[in-house]
Write a protein that holds these residues in place. Structure first.
Motif, PDB file in Angstrom:
ATOM      1  N   ALA A 134       8.208  26.950  -6.402  1.00  0.00           N
ATOM      2  CA  ALA A 134       7.850  26.642  -5.017  1.00  0.00           C
ATOM      3  C   ALA A 134       6.874  25.475  -4.908  1.00  0.00           C
ATOM      4  CB  ALA A 134       7.252  27.888  -4.354  1.00  0.00           C
ATOM      5  N   THR A 135       6.063  25.250  -5.954  1.00  0.00           N
ATOM      6  CA  THR A 135       5.027  24.195  -5.898  1.00  0.00           C
ATOM      7  C   THR A 135       5.392  22.969  -6.720  1.00  0.00           C
ATOM      8  OG1 THR A 135       3.836  25.196  -7.754  1.00  0.00           O
ATOM      9  CG2 THR A 135       3.212  25.903  -5.520  1.00  0.00           C
ATOM     10  N   GLN A 136       6.619  22.904  -7.193  1.00  0.00           N
ATOM     11  CA  GLN A 136       7.032  21.811  -8.080  1.00  0.00           C
ATOM     12  C   GLN A 136       8.103  20.932  -7.448  1.00  0.00           C
ATOM     13  OE1 GLN A 136       8.296  24.010 -11.573  1.00  0.00           O
ATOM     14  NE2 GLN A 136       6.361  23.571 -12.621  1.00  0.00           N
ATOM     15  N   VAL A 137       8.272  19.761  -8.063  1.00  0.00           N
ATOM     16  CA  VAL A 137       9.405  18.888  -7.754  1.00  0.00           C
ATOM     17  C   VAL A 137      10.178  18.659  -9.043  1.00  0.00           C
ATOM     18  CG1 VAL A 137       8.201  17.730  -5.875  1.00  0.00           C
ATOM     19  CG2 VAL A 137       8.093  16.749  -8.179  1.00  0.00           C
ATOM     20  N   GLU A 172       9.951  25.055  -2.237  1.00  0.00           N
ATOM     21  CA  GLU A 172       9.900  25.429  -0.817  1.00  0.00           C
ATOM     22  C   GLU A 172       8.530  25.212  -0.187  1.00  0.00           C
ATOM     23  OE1 GLU A 172       9.216  30.217  -1.642  1.00  0.00           O
ATOM     24  OE2 GLU A 172      11.217  29.436  -1.170  1.00  0.00           O
ATOM     25  N   ASP A 173       7.466  25.118  -1.010  1.00  0.00           N
ATOM     26  CA  ASP A 173       6.122  24.924  -0.451  1.00  0.00           C
ATOM     27  C   ASP A 173       5.717  23.463  -0.340  1.00  0.00           C
ATOM     28  OD1 ASP A 173       5.927  27.650  -0.345  1.00  0.00           O
ATOM     29  OD2 ASP A 173       4.629  27.848  -2.103  1.00  0.00           O
ATOM     30  N   GLU A 175       4.336  19.707 -11.195  1.00  0.00           N
ATOM     31  CA  GLU A 175       3.638  20.186 -10.009  1.00  0.00           C
ATOM     32  C   GLU A 175       3.544  19.039  -9.003  1.00  0.00           C
ATOM     33  OE1 GLU A 175       2.535  23.264  -9.227  1.00  0.00           O
ATOM     34  OE2 GLU A 175       3.466  23.983 -11.082  1.00  0.00           O
ATOM     35  N   ALA A 176       3.696  19.371  -7.737  1.00  0.00           N
ATOM     36  CA  ALA A 176       3.614  18.333  -6.705  1.00  0.00           C
ATOM     37  C   ALA A 176       2.256  17.640  -6.725  1.00  0.00           C
ATOM     38  CB  ALA A 176       3.862  18.946  -5.329  1.00  0.00           C
ATOM     39  N   THR A 177       1.226  18.353  -7.167  1.00  0.00           N
ATOM     40  CA  THR A 177      -0.113  17.767  -7.256  1.00  0.00           C
ATOM     41  C   THR A 177      -0.256  16.828  -8.448  1.00  0.00           C
ATOM     42  OG1 THR A 177      -0.809  19.761  -8.452  1.00  0.00           O
ATOM     43  CG2 THR A 177      -1.246  19.684  -6.079  1.00  0.00           C
ATOM     44  N   SER A 178       0.789  16.721  -9.279  1.00  0.00           N
ATOM     45  CA  SER A 178       0.726  15.905 -10.495  1.00  0.00           C
ATOM     46  C   SER A 178       1.669  14.711 -10.458  1.00  0.00           C
ATOM     47  CB  SER A 178       1.043  16.775 -11.721  1.00  0.00           C
ATOM     48  OG  SER A 178       0.066  17.779 -11.883  1.00  0.00           O
ATOM     49  N   VAL A 179       2.076  14.307  -9.262  1.00  0.00           N
ATOM     50  CA  VAL A 179       2.925  13.123  -9.143  1.00  0.00           C
ATOM     51  C   VAL A 179       2.275  12.125  -8.200  1.00  0.00           C
ATOM     52  CG1 VAL A 179       5.018  14.457  -9.583  1.00  0.00           C
ATOM     53  CG2 VAL A 179       4.344  13.977  -7.234  1.00  0.00           C
TER      54      VAL A 179
END
Length: 334
Positions: A41-44, A89-90, A115-119
């Motif tokens: 949910a928190t990844q791309v 989804e998040d 993680e979306a916070t890591s891109v």
């Protein structure tokens, strides 16, 4: 009689596997079909365009007692960039189609998840450019820690990819730059990057005398060691002036070091280990690198000297280890 056209319409198969490099044993790599990773949910998920090769990969390629084989698929690729093709989804701030650089660790593959916070999003102005974000960000962070000012004299030991980037940044900041390296090709690159003087890294005491002559006996305000080796680290201390800064940028991963702490004490050196471990610092560095490449302050393109398709991963690792003449930075393309 009317025919039902829907029954003849072909369906599009959804891929469930991908190609990935797997180090199965020391100095052995296979390209295998493995499961396509699914983002949480928190990844791309990123359809990778490429991934840089890092010297830190050499131990796992060569083999060490503490590694267990096979290594996980795509590992240790950590310099990937590409286009997002699936989001969890998040996720709110990223979408399918965004081109990004990522802090992910299995990027010797067709796809990786992060993680979306890591891109970090890449702007349209860099659309045609490779962007191995982690090493570019690392250069920006080391430069920041070095606190280089206009008018200072800076020596950089070891002109590989990192050292060459630091030559560019130090010169752009207005410093006088002395580049010291073993390979003639590296010294040529240093000059292209703006180095004012270049010195072959061969004779310890001769190098000290050359730098002493170039600086009127004062030595350097800042010396950045980029080799990860003991001898250049001690040489770096010798080239610092009193109250100068010794920046350790090399990755010292093969054992203990004996250093001349007496000299470091006597000259009152500020010794800075410029390695970061906080992922947020890496991301901040990548964001700064995006700005620096966009503006032309950082020019990495001339440093990408070798490119290998994923299927030639073994050849890529061999080049990384052996560093043939002309080798500076290798990229694996997908």
């Amino acid at each position: 009689m009317q025919t039902d056209l829907l029954q003849d319409t072909p369906t599009t198969a959804v891929a469930t596997t991908m190609a990935a490099a797997v180090i199965t044993a020391p100095r052995q790599v296979e390209i295998q079909e493995v499961a396509l990773p699914e983002p949480t949910a928190t990844q791309v998920r990123i359809k990778l365009e490429g991934c840089g090769l890092c010297a830190s990969n050499i131990p796992v390629w060569e083999g060490r007692d503490w590694f267990t084989y096979p290594i996980s698929a795509g590992n240790p690729g950590h310099e990937g960039w590409g286009v997002i093709d699936a989001v969890g989804e998040d996720i709110k701030d990223l979408k399918v189609g965004d081109r990004v650089a990522a802090l992910s660790y299995n990027s010797y593959a067709a796809y990786d998840v992060a993680e979306a916070t890591s891109v970090v999003k890449l702007p349209a102005s860099l659309a045609s450019k490779p962007f191995p974000g982690e090493p570019l960000g690392c250069a920006m962070n080391i430069f920041k820690r070095s606190d280089i000012k206009a008018g200072q004299t800076v020596a950089i030991l070891g002109i590989g990819f990192l050292g060459a980037l630091l030559v560019q940044l130090a010169k752009e900041a207005g410093a006088r730059v002395i580049a010291i390296s073993q390979r003639p090709f590296s010294l040529d690159i240093a000059q292209q990057c703006g180095a004012d003087e270049v010195i072959a890294m061969d004779d310890h005491y001769q190098i000290i005398e050359q730098v002493k002559d170039l600086t009127g006996g004062v030595f350097c305000d800042c010396v950045i060691e980029c080799t990860g080796k003991e001898w250049p680290l001690n040489l770096a201390g010798e080239l610092c002036k009193e109250r100068g800064r010794l920046i350790i940028a090399g990755f010292h991963q093969d054992g203990m070091r004996q250093v001349n702490i007496q000299l470091w004490n006597w000259r009152g050196l500020d010794v800075i280990n410029a390695h970061e471990r906080d992922p947020q610092m890496y991301l901040d560095g990548i964001k700064e690198a995006v700005k620096a490449v966009e503006s032309g302050r950082l020019k990495p393109d001339l440093l990408y000297t070798h490119t290998f398709p994923l299927e030639n991963m073994e050849e890529a690792f061999q080049a990384l280890t052996n560093r043939p003449d002309g080798f500076m930075k290798a990229l694996v393309t997908m």
